[in-house]
Design a protein around this motif. Structure first.
Motif: not given
Lengths: 349, 349
Positions: A108, B81, B84-85, A78-80, B91, B345, B87-88, B348-349
């Motif tokens: 991933x 940002x 969304x973090x 999400x963090x992208x 989750x 995270x 969310x990460x 992770x890209x």
DNA sequence: ATGAAAGCGCTAACAA
DNA sequence: TTGTTAGCGCTTTCAT
């Protein structure tokens, strides 16, 4: 404590209204006209339902109808910026269709991807959007076995339709922009354009390298292998490689194509050590977009993958009800330096 | 076309294994030990289920058990940002508990918030995390009526527990850092620290202004009203206000507390017009974090709201099964200039 | 124009 | 140790 009362069901409403459960059901789910329920009956039932704070149990409905009204999407993180704007679009389009979006990230991890797809299928999602999958075909097999329509975004799958960003075109636009605006330098090595970051095993990067190669060859007659430094996506690696390149060249090259935001971040951590004038004779492009790029001390051209368009095309594909496995291309946008892009949701913080 | 076969149910597995549906159910959902099913029976059933590609219909289970295994979260936007973090983290913690996260954005629209909460409740979410709500109490009423445990993140609700970032502490840390490191200038007006951006009607901003006030007063004896420019969050407005301030002062102030990333973006679009040395005698702080802040031509202190901690505390609250409406404070992190933060995270890209 | 009843796939008493 | 059965809340024939 009235707060602990159970939610009313159609049976409760039926009792209160004197109608039967099936009439109530029809009155409340919109099928009452088709079922030839009298308008006044329907209205009465609806009124009572509202008073009682009724709302349908969507699990029960889903169970009965064998479709849940859920649409699933899986993405790596999400963090992208890219993926989170996909989420935003995915959701907006789902709402437009009266569906409830369920978005899950899989970090991933191939195992996690499979587990997640299975979970979503267990919740009977009506369809599934897949992005950034490490093993598309395995996921397709699961979906096909479960009879779940699915579509790949940004990374093509062989067994299902796919909407992909046109990496070749985007890289060509960016390469051409760099080559046409970069300064002519006396030093032949510094005077060239370099490609940095990414992994050529990766579908997207491979297409971008291909376009860079083609464009450079077209504009300058030839290209040398050391102009392409596909050192992966890790920022740290990019930092080292950019530094090594500049050390080798004795300065920044005339053109630099940075192949991802993460590589760009890496390059930046070397750039901050440089004096501002170091950038006077260097044109920088980045494949991927971040608004902060507009605020750097030097101009940078960016390619913005149009996530909203990717998602929109995918929904359109399902709407059309087509069934053959297509590959739909979406052109990315080339964003000039110092542009602060205003997207669909730009006004929301 | 074997692909269009229906998914097997416990009845199919029952037939194939010669066991009854309830035995199959127990064997496959993990309750078989408690139900004193023979180990060999259970194993046999599990084997057949795997062969058949069985997976439970979670809608049916949810309907029967009156809990879905879904956890909901609503937030204003994905494409941000901070959110969304969240969310990460949301989750990851949901997964740890075997729950399926459903994240929905409401675009800061009160109607949409209500509709979304109702939808999630209709899907029988087991609990609900709410962040960035415009009208928390209205949402609480709905949740209470439906008997759904819920918790507010980052913005306190009166009718339910809340986990909030300690805005006062964060602002105090940032203010103190600015005041202690900013240069002593001859010009008394330029020599002060200024607070820019945000809305004092907003809970978070009000607390930050309060802390700024207190700290400035404490360090310099007094504070003037014009040191606080709460001009909202819109970038454009911030650009104008920063420019106006600098015009008035004849340069950048010794200290500048920028009260949000959006205001910071606005300030930046004025800053790019300034020569690098303009920043030599100015200390800048930003309440909120973006890694690109590390790559600007001048150093900037940033406060990072620890979204993972916020979410973790919220889950812990539910785990504990407490019931009274608490206000849980989480301390934010002060990030030194030029720091590229590595989060949970980050790779992770 | 409306009602009765079956059943979606699962779980949990209760039996055996 | 296992099977039988009722029912979660809804939709949908089929009757009336």
């Amino acid at each position: 404590m009235t707060g602990s009362r159970q939610k009313p069901t159609i049976y409760d409403i039926a009792k209160l209204s004197g109608a039967s459960p099936s009439t109530v059901s029809a009155a409340l789910n919109g099928t009452w006209k088709a079922r030839r329920i009298g308008e006044k009956t329907a209205k009465k039932i609806q009124k009572i339902a509202t008073q009682q704070g009724y709302s349908a149990n969507l699990q029960a409905r889903g169970l009965r109808k064998a479709r849940s009204g859920l649409v699933g999407m899986i993405l790596p993180v999400h963090d992208n910026r890219f993926f989170s704007s996909m989420s935003q679009s995915f959701e907006a389009h789902a709402r437009d269709r009266g569906l409830c979006p369920v978005i899950a990230s899989t970090l991933r991890d191939p195992q996690e991807e499979i587990r997640t797809v299975e979970t979503l299928i267990s919740y009977a999602v009506d369809s599934l959007f897949i992005t950034g999958a490490t093993n598309p075909d395995a996921l397709s097999e699961i979906c096909i076995a479960a009879n779940v329509p699915h579509i790949y975004i940004d990374l093509p799958g062989k067994l299902a339709p796919s909407v992909v960003s046109d990496n070749h075109l985007g890289a060509e636009l960016l390469s051409r922009k760099i080559l046409q605006t970069m300064p002519k330098l006396d030093d032949p090595l510094r005077g060239r354009a370099y490609f940095i970051g990414g992994d050529t095993d990766d579908y997207a990067s491979a297409r971008r390298v291909e376009a860079f190669r083609k464009t450079v060859t077209h504009e300058s007659g030839d290209i040398s292998g050391d102009q392409i430094i596909a050192c992966g996506y890790a920022p740290g690696q990019a930092t080292r490689e950019v530094k090594a390149l500049c050390d080798r060249l004795g300065g920044l090259p005339a053109g630099l194509f940075v192949n991802s935001l993460t590589a760009f971040e890496g390059a930046l951590s070397y750039f901050v050590t440089l004096p501002p004038q170091a950038f006077d004779d260097c044109v920088i492009g980045c494949y991927d977009y971040d608004p902060f790029g507009a605020f750097l001390q030097f101009p940078v051209h960016m390619v913005r993958q149009n996530s909203d368009k990717l998602i929109a095309r995918a929904y359109e594909y399902f709407d059309a009800g087509t069934t053959k496995a297509d590959l739909i291309m979406v052109e990315p946008d080339l964003i000039p330096p110092r542009t602060i892009y205003k997207g669909r949701f730009a006004e929301l913080g």
